[in-house]
Motif scaffolding. Structure first.
Motif, PDB file in Angstrom:
ATOM      1  N   GLU A   1       1.164  -1.558   0.177  1.00 31.15           N
ATOM      2  CA  GLU A   1      -0.055   0.344  -0.084  1.00 31.15           C
ATOM      3  C   GLU A   1       0.881   1.694   0.234  1.00 31.15           C
ATOM      4  OE1 GLU A   1      -2.286  -0.178   3.314  1.00 31.15           O
ATOM      5  OE2 GLU A   1      -3.749  -1.999   2.680  1.00 31.15           O
ATOM      6  N   LEU A   2       2.096   1.620   1.566  1.00 26.20           N
ATOM      7  CA  LEU A   2       2.823   2.129   0.524  1.00 26.20           C
ATOM      8  C   LEU A   2       3.312   2.828  -0.174  1.00 26.20           C
ATOM      9  CD1 LEU A   2       4.791   1.582   3.988  1.00 26.20           C
ATOM     10  CD2 LEU A   2       3.670   4.046   3.519  1.00 26.20           C
ATOM     11  N   VAL A   3       3.523   1.497  -1.467  1.00 20.46           N
ATOM     12  CA  VAL A   3       3.602   1.827  -2.638  1.00 20.46           C
ATOM     13  C   VAL A   3       3.455   2.270  -3.848  1.00 20.46           C
ATOM     14  CG1 VAL A   3       5.752   0.240  -5.056  1.00 20.46           C
ATOM     15  CG2 VAL A   3       6.275   0.157  -2.555  1.00 20.46           C
ATOM     16  N   ASP A   4       1.923   1.786  -2.927  1.00 22.28           N
ATOM     17  CA  ASP A   4       0.795   1.954  -4.678  1.00 22.28           C
ATOM     18  C   ASP A   4       0.599   3.665  -4.049  1.00 22.28           C
ATOM     19  OD1 ASP A   4       0.588  -0.712  -5.835  1.00 22.28           O
ATOM     20  OD2 ASP A   4      -0.384  -0.890  -4.127  1.00 22.28           O
ATOM     21  N   ASP A   5       0.486   3.941  -2.704  1.00 22.14           N
ATOM     22  CA  ASP A   5       0.616   5.109  -2.882  1.00 22.14           C
ATOM     23  C   ASP A   5       1.688   6.472  -2.536  1.00 22.14           C
ATOM     24  OD1 ASP A   5      -2.273   4.551  -1.535  1.00 22.14           O
ATOM     25  OD2 ASP A   5      -1.670   4.359   0.390  1.00 22.14           O
ATOM     26  N   GLY A   6       2.713   5.865  -3.349  1.00 21.61           N
ATOM     27  CA  GLY A   6       3.700   7.148  -3.927  1.00 21.61           C
ATOM     28  C   GLY A   6       4.126   7.758  -2.954  1.00 21.61           C
ATOM     29  N   ALA A   7       4.469   6.576  -1.587  1.00 21.23           N
ATOM     30  CA  ALA A   7       5.321   6.925  -0.262  1.00 21.23           C
ATOM     31  C   ALA A   7       6.049   7.675  -0.414  1.00 21.23           C
ATOM     32  CB  ALA A   7       5.223   5.679   0.799  1.00 21.23           C
ATOM     33  N   GLU A   8       7.060   8.388   0.271  1.00 21.58           N
ATOM     34  CA  GLU A   8       8.085   9.755   0.142  1.00 21.58           C
ATOM     35  C   GLU A   8       9.043   8.407   0.732  1.00 21.58           C
ATOM     36  OE1 GLU A   8       9.921  13.581   2.075  1.00 21.58           O
ATOM     37  OE2 GLU A   8       8.050  13.022   2.355  1.00 21.58           O
ATOM     38  N   PRO A   9      10.212   8.553   0.479  1.00 23.58           N
ATOM     39  CA  PRO A   9      11.028   7.578   0.141  1.00 23.58           C
ATOM     40  C   PRO A   9      11.509   7.049   1.850  1.00 23.58           C
ATOM     41  CG  PRO A   9      11.588   8.565  -1.647  1.00 23.58           C
ATOM     42  CD  PRO A   9      10.669   8.996  -1.687  1.00 23.58           C
ATOM     43  N   PHE A  10      11.959   6.404   2.530  1.00 28.29           N
ATOM     44  CA  PHE A  10      12.063   6.509   3.742  1.00 28.29           C
ATOM     45  C   PHE A  10      14.234   6.632   3.729  1.00 28.29           C
ATOM     46  CE2 PHE A  10       8.130   4.718   3.541  1.00 28.29           C
ATOM     47  CZ  PHE A  10       8.182   4.694   4.972  1.00 28.29           C
ATOM     48  N   ASP A  11      14.167   7.125   5.283  1.00 26.85           N
ATOM     49  CA  ASP A  11      15.750   7.038   5.528  1.00 26.85           C
ATOM     50  C   ASP A  11      15.915   5.455   6.177  1.00 26.85           C
ATOM     51  OD1 ASP A  11      16.148  10.376   3.979  1.00 26.85           O
ATOM     52  OD2 ASP A  11      14.482  10.019   5.655  1.00 26.85           O
ATOM     53  N   LEU A  12      15.631   5.457   6.916  1.00 29.22           N
ATOM     54  CA  LEU A  12      15.548   4.710   7.545  1.00 29.22           C
ATOM     55  C   LEU A  12      14.873   3.739   8.048  1.00 29.22           C
ATOM     56  CD1 LEU A  12      18.043   4.059  10.596  1.00 29.22           C
ATOM     57  CD2 LEU A  12      15.495   2.878  10.922  1.00 29.22           C
ATOM     58  N   VAL A  13      14.841   2.133   7.425  1.00 29.83           N
ATOM     59  CA  VAL A  13      13.729   1.380   7.392  1.00 29.83           C
ATOM     60  C   VAL A  13      14.547   0.200   8.804  1.00 29.83           C
ATOM     61  CG1 VAL A  13      12.829  -1.170   6.690  1.00 29.83           C
ATOM     62  CG2 VAL A  13      14.046   1.419   5.533  1.00 29.83           C
ATOM     63  N   PHE A  14      13.715  -0.490  10.071  1.00 34.09           N
ATOM     64  CA  PHE A  14      13.997  -1.229  10.935  1.00 34.09           C
ATOM     65  C   PHE A  14      13.106  -2.797  10.082  1.00 34.09           C
ATOM     66  CE2 PHE A  14      13.507  -2.734  15.233  1.00 34.09           C
ATOM     67  CZ  PHE A  14      14.675  -3.407  15.224  1.00 34.09           C
ATOM     68  N   ILE A  15      13.526  -3.568  10.148  1.00 32.93           N
ATOM     69  CA  ILE A  15      13.073  -5.026  10.317  1.00 32.93           C
ATOM     70  C   ILE A  15      12.910  -5.643  10.977  1.00 32.93           C
ATOM     71  CG2 ILE A  15      12.326  -7.013   8.400  1.00 32.93           C
ATOM     72  CD1 ILE A  15      13.199  -5.434   6.273  1.00 32.93           C
ATOM     73  N   ASP A  16      11.936  -5.805  12.010  1.00 34.84           N
ATOM     74  CA  ASP A  16      11.975  -6.851  13.315  1.00 34.84           C
ATOM     75  C   ASP A  16      10.689  -7.286  13.733  1.00 34.84           C
ATOM     76  OD1 ASP A  16      12.854  -7.871  15.882  1.00 34.84           O
ATOM     77  OD2 ASP A  16      12.608  -6.264  16.367  1.00 34.84           O
ATOM     78  N   ALA A  17      10.268  -8.536  12.066  1.00 40.54           N
ATOM     79  CA  ALA A  17       9.065  -9.172  12.177  1.00 40.54           C
ATOM     80  C   ALA A  17       9.343 -10.545  12.035  1.00 40.54           C
ATOM     81  CB  ALA A  17       8.012  -8.352  11.254  1.00 40.54           C
ATOM     82  N   ASP A  18       8.516 -11.028  11.403  1.00 41.02           N
ATOM     83  CA  ASP A  18       8.657 -12.816  11.380  1.00 41.02           C
ATOM     84  C   ASP A  18       9.803 -12.775  10.115  1.00 41.02           C
ATOM     85  OD1 ASP A  18       6.982 -13.593   8.323  1.00 41.02           O
ATOM     86  OD2 ASP A  18       6.347 -11.713   9.290  1.00 41.02           O
ATOM     87  N   LYS A  19      10.397 -13.568  10.838  1.00 40.14           N
ATOM     88  CA  LYS A  19      11.893 -13.972   9.858  1.00 40.14           C
ATOM     89  C   LYS A  19      11.225 -15.041   8.808  1.00 40.14           C
ATOM     90  CE  LYS A  19      13.222 -12.771  13.225  1.00 40.14           C
ATOM     91  NZ  LYS A  19      13.199 -10.531  13.553  1.00 40.14           N
TER      92      LYS A  19
ATOM     93  N   GLY B   1      21.481   5.805  -0.355  1.00 44.78           N
ATOM     94  CA  GLY B   1      21.146   6.414   1.056  1.00 44.78           C
ATOM     95  C   GLY B   1      21.273   5.855   2.277  1.00 44.78           C
ATOM     96  N   ALA B   2      19.918   5.249   1.974  1.00 46.79           N
ATOM     97  CA  ALA B   2      19.013   4.644   3.387  1.00 46.79           C
ATOM     98  C   ALA B   2      19.282   3.885   3.409  1.00 46.79           C
ATOM     99  CB  ALA B   2      17.808   4.536   3.137  1.00 46.79           C
ATOM    100  N   LEU B   3      19.610   3.206   4.984  1.00 45.68           N
ATOM    101  CA  LEU B   3      20.196   2.442   5.635  1.00 45.68           C
ATOM    102  C   LEU B   3      19.132   1.115   6.136  1.00 45.68           C
ATOM    103  CD1 LEU B   3      22.485   3.143   8.601  1.00 45.68           C
ATOM    104  CD2 LEU B   3      23.111   2.390   6.878  1.00 45.68           C
ATOM    105  N   ILE B   4      19.119   0.007   6.106  1.00 46.22           N
ATOM    106  CA  ILE B   4      18.083  -1.156   6.485  1.00 46.22           C
ATOM    107  C   ILE B   4      18.500  -1.501   6.891  1.00 46.22           C
ATOM    108  CG2 ILE B   4      16.739  -2.789   5.880  1.00 46.22           C
ATOM    109  CD1 ILE B   4      16.609  -1.636   2.568  1.00 46.22           C
ATOM    110  N   ILE B   5      18.391  -2.181   8.250  1.00 42.21           N
ATOM    111  CA  ILE B   5      18.464  -2.520   9.505  1.00 42.21           C
ATOM    112  C   ILE B   5      17.698  -4.088   9.713  1.00 42.21           C
ATOM    113  CG2 ILE B   5      19.529  -3.152  12.149  1.00 42.21           C
ATOM    114  CD1 ILE B   5      19.094   0.835  11.680  1.00 42.21           C
TER     115      ILE B   5
END
Length: 222
Positions: free
Chosen positions: A124-142, A159-163
């Protein structure tokens, strides 16, 4: 004996470098009373997330996996007044706790918790054309980590970080023959990273009050 030592060191480092914080302590207590699993990041890990967000000058942060909002408080506090944190949580009960904890921490104006399957919310974020994120933290089902990474790459700016948290699984990630869905998902994610020229990454093993695990740190190059 090793785990006792790790926890003792974590306690010392937390007291020396993080200190007491009423909102964060309350968030953990509220989560525990609500019956949430005690799997939030440690104080020192939360402080690391905070410092990484400050280092990249994050104005927009995406979190996959809210739980009780403990890590979201750390991340939200790194944002400027006009910043935005969007946290995704499958469980409505967990999301309600996270919203309450973010409100008590004074972050309700910058932080939003969305409920539902994370892959659906990411789409939905992609479909809505969300403004790009500077940092993404992934901590859900592996097992879903490969999907989360693919969506994160579409939503993150150069230049963003994904953790990605909990990628070592007590050392099980080294077993190429493992049938554990979490290990399979993490290994598949690392294969995606290695094959993606737009990404540079490393992984760090950690020990502490949360046991033996680790995280993967990824930079979006282009």
């Amino acid at each position: 004996m090793a785990e006792q030592q790790w926890s003792a060191v974590d306690q010392y480092l937390g007291e020396a470098l993080v200190g007491e914080d009423a909102a964060l302590t309350a968030a953990l207590e509220t989560s525990a009373k609500a019956g949430l699993p005690q799997i939030a990041v440690s104080p020192t890990q939360g402080k690391l997330l905070h410092l990484l967000a400050l280092t990249v000058g994050a104005r927009r942060i995406l979190e996959v996996g809210s739980l009780g909002g403990y890590s979201a408080i750390w991340l939200g506090r790194a944002l400027p007044a006009d910043g935005r944190l969007i946290s995704l949580e499958l469980s409505p009960a967990h999301a309600a706790v996270a919203r309450a904890n973010l409100h008590e921490a004074g972050l309700e104006k910058v932080a939003e918790v969305r409920t539902g399957r994370a892959v659906d919310s990411l789409a939905e974020l992609v479909d809505d054309g969300a403004e790009p994120f500077d940092l993404v933290f992934i901590d859900a089902d592996k097992p879903s980590n490969p999907e989360y990474l693919s969506w994160a790459l579409r939503l993150a700016r150069p230049g963003a970080l994904i953790i990605v948290d909990n990628v070592v699984r007590g050392g099980a990630v080294a077993d190429a023959h493992s049938t554990d869905p979490s290990v399979v998902g993490i290994r598949a994610m690392h294969e995606l990273i290695a094959a993606e020229p737009r990404l540079e990454a490393t992984a760090v093993q950690t020990v502490g009050s949360k046991g033996y695990d680790g995280f993967t740190l990824i930079r979006v190059m282009s």
